[in-house]
Write a protein that holds these residues in place. Structure first.
Motif, PDB file in Angstrom:
ATOM      1  N   ASN A 207      -1.049  -3.658  12.230  1.00 25.79           N
ATOM      2  CA  ASN A 207      -1.290  -4.906  11.354  1.00 25.79           C
ATOM      3  C   ASN A 207      -1.433  -4.062   9.893  1.00 25.79           C
ATOM      4  O   ASN A 207      -1.033  -4.813   9.058  1.00 25.79           O
ATOM      5  N   TYR A 208      -1.948  -2.716   9.888  1.00 24.99           N
ATOM      6  CA  TYR A 208      -1.732  -2.325   8.578  1.00 24.99           C
ATOM      7  C   TYR A 208      -0.397  -1.642   8.112  1.00 24.99           C
ATOM      8  O   TYR A 208      -0.258  -1.575   6.966  1.00 24.99           O
ATOM      9  N   VAL A 209       0.523  -1.522   9.088  1.00 24.27           N
ATOM     10  CA  VAL A 209       1.871  -0.971   8.737  1.00 24.27           C
ATOM     11  C   VAL A 209       2.503  -1.838   7.811  1.00 24.27           C
ATOM     12  O   VAL A 209       3.288  -1.438   6.817  1.00 24.27           O
ATOM     13  N   THR A 210       2.429  -3.362   7.908  1.00 22.85           N
ATOM     14  CA  THR A 210       3.186  -4.104   7.121  1.00 22.85           C
ATOM     15  C   THR A 210       2.603  -4.296   5.705  1.00 22.85           C
ATOM     16  O   THR A 210       3.172  -5.009   4.972  1.00 22.85           O
ATOM     17  N   LYS A 211       1.319  -3.802   5.584  1.00 20.81           N
ATOM     18  CA  LYS A 211       0.722  -3.940   4.157  1.00 20.81           C
ATOM     19  C   LYS A 211       1.072  -2.579   3.536  1.00 20.81           C
ATOM     20  O   LYS A 211       0.403  -1.500   3.644  1.00 20.81           O
ATOM     21  N   VAL A 212       2.030  -2.881   2.604  1.00 19.76           N
ATOM     22  CA  VAL A 212       2.451  -1.747   2.012  1.00 19.76           C
ATOM     23  C   VAL A 212       1.365  -0.824   1.053  1.00 19.76           C
ATOM     24  O   VAL A 212       1.496   0.218   1.060  1.00 19.76           O
ATOM     25  N   ILE A 213       0.362  -1.764   0.677  1.00 21.20           N
ATOM     26  CA  ILE A 213      -0.445  -1.082  -0.242  1.00 21.20           C
ATOM     27  C   ILE A 213      -1.610  -0.384   0.525  1.00 21.20           C
ATOM     28  O   ILE A 213      -2.348   0.407  -0.119  1.00 21.20           O
ATOM     29  N   PHE A 214      -1.864  -0.556   1.697  1.00 18.01           N
ATOM     30  CA  PHE A 214      -2.638   0.282   2.640  1.00 18.01           C
ATOM     31  C   PHE A 214      -2.398   1.604   2.818  1.00 18.01           C
ATOM     32  O   PHE A 214      -1.065   1.732   3.411  1.00 18.01           O
ATOM     33  N   PRO A 215      -3.351   2.471   2.506  1.00 13.69           N
ATOM     34  CA  PRO A 215      -2.808   4.054   2.627  1.00 13.69           C
ATOM     35  C   PRO A 215      -3.102   4.395   4.236  1.00 13.69           C
ATOM     36  O   PRO A 215      -4.151   4.610   4.687  1.00 13.69           O
ATOM     37  N   LEU A 216      -2.099   4.359   4.872  1.00 11.51           N
ATOM     38  CA  LEU A 216      -2.279   4.605   6.385  1.00 11.51           C
ATOM     39  C   LEU A 216      -2.634   6.129   6.698  1.00 11.51           C
ATOM     40  O   LEU A 216      -3.298   6.241   7.707  1.00 11.51           O
TER      41      LEU A 216
ATOM     42  N   VAL B  50       3.995   7.137  17.124  1.00 17.93           N
ATOM     43  CA  VAL B  50       4.648   5.765  16.707  1.00 17.93           C
ATOM     44  C   VAL B  50       5.911   5.946  17.501  1.00 17.93           C
ATOM     45  O   VAL B  50       6.690   4.871  18.163  1.00 17.93           O
ATOM     46  N   TYR B  51       6.619   6.950  17.444  1.00 17.66           N
ATOM     47  CA  TYR B  51       8.046   7.193  17.883  1.00 17.66           C
ATOM     48  C   TYR B  51       8.316   7.619  19.462  1.00 17.66           C
ATOM     49  O   TYR B  51       9.055   7.422  19.990  1.00 17.66           O
ATOM     50  N   LEU B  52       7.143   8.313  19.905  1.00 16.09           N
ATOM     51  CA  LEU B  52       7.078   8.965  21.086  1.00 16.09           C
ATOM     52  C   LEU B  52       5.712   8.340  21.765  1.00 16.09           C
ATOM     53  O   LEU B  52       4.595   9.133  21.625  1.00 16.09           O
TER      54      LEU B  52
ATOM     55  N   ALA C  98       7.529   0.628  10.423  1.00 14.64           N
ATOM     56  CA  ALA C  98       7.790  -0.860  10.556  1.00 14.64           C
ATOM     57  C   ALA C  98       8.863  -0.957  11.311  1.00 14.64           C
ATOM     58  O   ALA C  98       8.769  -2.147  12.125  1.00 14.64           O
ATOM     59  N   ASP C  99       9.752  -0.164  11.012  1.00 14.38           N
ATOM     60  CA  ASP C  99      11.192  -0.567  12.211  1.00 14.38           C
ATOM     61  C   ASP C  99      10.746  -0.347  13.675  1.00 14.38           C
ATOM     62  O   ASP C  99      11.293  -1.086  14.423  1.00 14.38           O
TER      63      ASP C  99
END
Length: 267
Positions: A102-111, A174-176, A264-265
């Motif tokens: 849910n944080y990924v879509t929030k651009v301002i959140f520093p992941l 995320v990718y693997l 996000a993708d």
């Protein structure tokens, strides 16, 4: 000159503090014993490992023969604290982003802070284990080495390395999606290859240089040096270890920032 990841941590220090506080407090929220679990867990681990290895397997530590089972327990637990810190950070890293999608879509959140929170939480539990170790040394040997005060510097390479690995694995996770399983298997193997249950000096000479290539072995040996043996840490280790850890953090942080553009993708 401040590194890129340092500037990010300083810029979000208040948010980071609140996230770490929430993570640590949330682990025991709703339990009957609450914070007492953070002390009870390492105490039970110490008791079980001491019984199994010193009584069942009759294990002894080479340079503490006169201390018998207590000497073994102290040395083993010191190494176990280091490994558990590393394992707790690394084991959770591949799923950090996926578990907080849910944080990924929030651009301002520093992941990138998610990895820092993970490492900071593991450090908190390692510190409680250190308190248990110190109390055990006080009861068993009547003293706690003053050189234990060197531990923050001795652990700088460990904490920096954990942070770098978290940024790498959290991005790769995320990718693997299979990487989490691979990390679990690797940690199980690494536990017995990191000189946790034995001193490096007890191995045949031909194997010592090979196992010394494992950074955890070096960190565990230096931890025992200052926390158990009462000796000063190696200046070369402190210098090179800190430099390499900072460099690893900087490179992995930049790699994470590039990888996050596609989160996000994929999610």
């Amino acid at each position: 000159m401040r590194l890129t990841f340092q500037r990010s941590l300083l810029a979000h220090r208040q948010l980071l503090w609140r996230l770490v506080e929430r993570e640590v407090a949330g682990r025991y929220r709703g339990s009957m014993l609450g914070w007492a679990w953070s002390f009870l867990t390492p105490l039970l681990m110490l008791a079980v490992y001491t019984f199994v290895f010193s009584q069942v397997f009759q294990a002894r530590w080479g340079d503490l023969q006169q201390a018998g089972p207590l000497g073994f327990a102290i040395n083993m637990f010191a190494g176990l604290i280091v490994f558990n810190l590393f394992a707790e950070c690394t084991g959770q890293a591949p799923n950090l982003i996926l578990a907080n999608s849910n944080y990924v879509t929030k651009v301002i959140f520093p992941l990138d802070l998610l990895s820092v929170v993970n490492v900071a939480s593991a450090c908190f539990h390692a510190l409680t284990s250190l308190v248990v170790l110190a109390l055990f040394q006080l009861l068993a040997q009547g003293r706690v080495p003053l050189t234990m005060l060197w531990l923050p510097l001795v652990w700088l390479p460990l904490i920096g390395g954990c942070l770098a690995i978290n940024w790498i694995l959290s991005a790769l996770g995320v990718y693997l999606r299979d990487i989490g399983q691979a990390v679990g298997v690797a940690l199980s193997m690494l536990m017995f290859l990191s000189a946790v249950f034995y001193p490096l000096s007890s191995l045949p000479e031909r194997w010592q240089p090979i196992l010394s290539l494992n950074p955890l072995v070096i960190i565990i040996e230096q931890t025992r040096r200052v926390a158990v043996s009462g000796l000063m840490p190696s200046p070369l280790y402190l210098l090179l270890g800190t430099i390499l850890a900072l460099a690893a953090c900087e490179l992995s942080y930049r790699g994470f920032q590039k990888a996050r553009r596609g989160f996000a993708d994929v999610i």
